[in-house]
Design a protein around this motif. Structure first.
Motif: not given
Ligand code: GDP
Ligand code: MN
Length: 360
Positions: A40-42, A48-51, A89-91, A94-96, A184-186, A198-200
């Motif tokens: 779930l992603k806000v 920097g939402r992840g952190k 959810q992704l397995e 690598n993240e580029h 695109i990160n990642p 995975a993110d745009a």
């Molecule tokens: P941001 O922090 O706002 O840039 O949001 P992102 O969408 O880039 O998500 C941050 C991090 O969450 C990514 O770099 C991934 O490591 C992790 N993440 C995001 N989506 C997934 C997913 O589907 N599966 C897993 N395992 N990790 C994810």
């Protein structure tokens, strides 16, 4: 104009870019139609939402409900999201990092890439830019670019075509939508060797809005507050910051002319907002000169210059401009004006004097 992640991914999909399966969630009560587990992603207009706890994996229906409710009510980085993206959810193998960005000083697009994408890329590159691949692009990336990127990411040769297709579709999305930035990160390589965005992040060029009547996103372009002071006024003005705008109006009045308006373009007015302000000036028939007084801080001189160039092209009846441009990105701004044969003056006094002479 910055797009939310889901809006950016919608545009990517239209250009045939592969993004994860996803569904929008607006209230906590909805069950996902994408199969669990999901992340779930806000959807908020900052990274920097992840952190900050705005990206949460959930694997059960109860977990989904609970987490969705929480993410839709608590502020993350100062924003309470009204929309979530529930994504497969992704397995991750690598993240580029990959982006296309307009480099104004080079007047071209640039591809930026880093082998190591993910949440710490900004600090990584600030400390050590050696891992950053930078390729200026004047056209859709060809096989050679794809090969360079493949090698930079240290990916297997079997992914060459996929990388090429990805670069090509992203280029399509970047150019067709008049974007200033597409990031695109990642870019994720999954354990089963799929490449997915995975993110745009997309930032659109507000100055191109007139070409896209269909644009309708959650973040709206900021409009400047145009205040008419005198409908018979003969000198219009534009400045950044309320203080400077008042000083400009005073200087016009002091020189014996009649200020037509008050306009402060500070505080996040974008290019299109400024162009709109010029439009408002052209709609005042009494205005015969325009004074532009910019001492840029947050406002950027190149953005102001861009707006001036667009206004000159778009409004045939735009009165003569008397421009003082200083501060952030002054050189770039002046270069843009010089390239378009638009002169600048060095002080407000000179601008006001020249503007009043224009009235005689
Ligand atoms: P941001 O922090 O706002 O840039 O949001 P992102 O969408 O880039 O998500 C941050 C991090 O969450 C990514 O770099 C991934 O490591 C992790 N993440 C995001 N989506 C997934 C997913 O589907 N599966 C897993 N395992 N990790 C994810
Ligand atoms: Mn990200």
């Amino acid at each position: 104009m910055k797009l939310l992640e889901y809006e950016a991914k919608d545009l990517l999909k239209q250009s045939k870019v592969t993004v994860p399966e996803a569904q929008l969630v607006r209230t906590g009560a909805e069950a996902p139609s994408v199969s669990l587990p999901v992340v779930l992603k806000v959807q908020i207009p900052v990274g920097g939402r992840g952190k900050a706890g705005g990206i949460q994996p959930v694997s059960t229906a109860e977990g989904f409900e609970q987490t969705a409710k929480e993410l839709l009510s608590k502020p993350i980085k100062g924003y309470v999201a009204s929309t979530l993206l529930a994504e497969e959810q992704l397995e991750i193998q690598n993240e580029h990092y990959l982006s296309y960005v307009i480099d104004r000083s080079q007047q071209s697009a640039v591809l930026l890439a880093h082998r190591q994408g993910g949440v710490d890329i900004e600090t990584t590159t600030a400390e050590d830019s050696s891992g950053l691949l930078r390729i200026p692009l004047s056209d859709r990336p060809d096989n050679e670019v794809a090969t360079k990127l493949l090698e930079h990411y240290q990916l297997d040769d079997t992914l060459r075509n996929e990388i090429h297709d990805l670069l090509s579709s992203l280029w399509e999305a970047f150019t067709a939508n008049d974007a200033l930035l597409l990031e695109i990160n990642p870019l994720v390589l999954t354990k089963d060797n799929r490449l997915l965005c995975a993110d745009a992040k997309i930032e659109l060029d507000d100055a191109a809005a007139f070409r896209h009547p269909d644009w309708d996103f959650e973040q709206k372009p900021q409009k400047a507050q145009f205040v008419v002071l005198d409908e018979q006024g003969d000198v219009a003005s534009m400045a950044n910051g309320a203080g400077l705008a008042m000083a400009t109006v005073d200087a016009i009045k002091g020189a014996g002319a009649t200020p037509a308006n008050f306009l402060d373009i500070g505080g996040g007015t974008n290019t299109e907002g400024m162009v709109e302000a010029f439009k408002a000036m052209t709609e005042m028939p009494s205005v015969r000169a325009i004074v532009i007084n910019v001492f840029a801080g947050i406002t950027r001189c190149d953005e102001v210059a861009q707006a001036i160039v667009i206004a000159r092209e778009r409004f045939e009846n735009l009165p003569p401009l008397f421009i003082r441009l200083a501060g952030t990105n002054e050189q770039q701004g002046k270069q843009i004006l010089t390239d378009n044969n638009i002169a600048t003056l060095s002080t407000l006094q000179e601008c006001v004097q020249a503007a009043t002479e224009e009235l005689n």
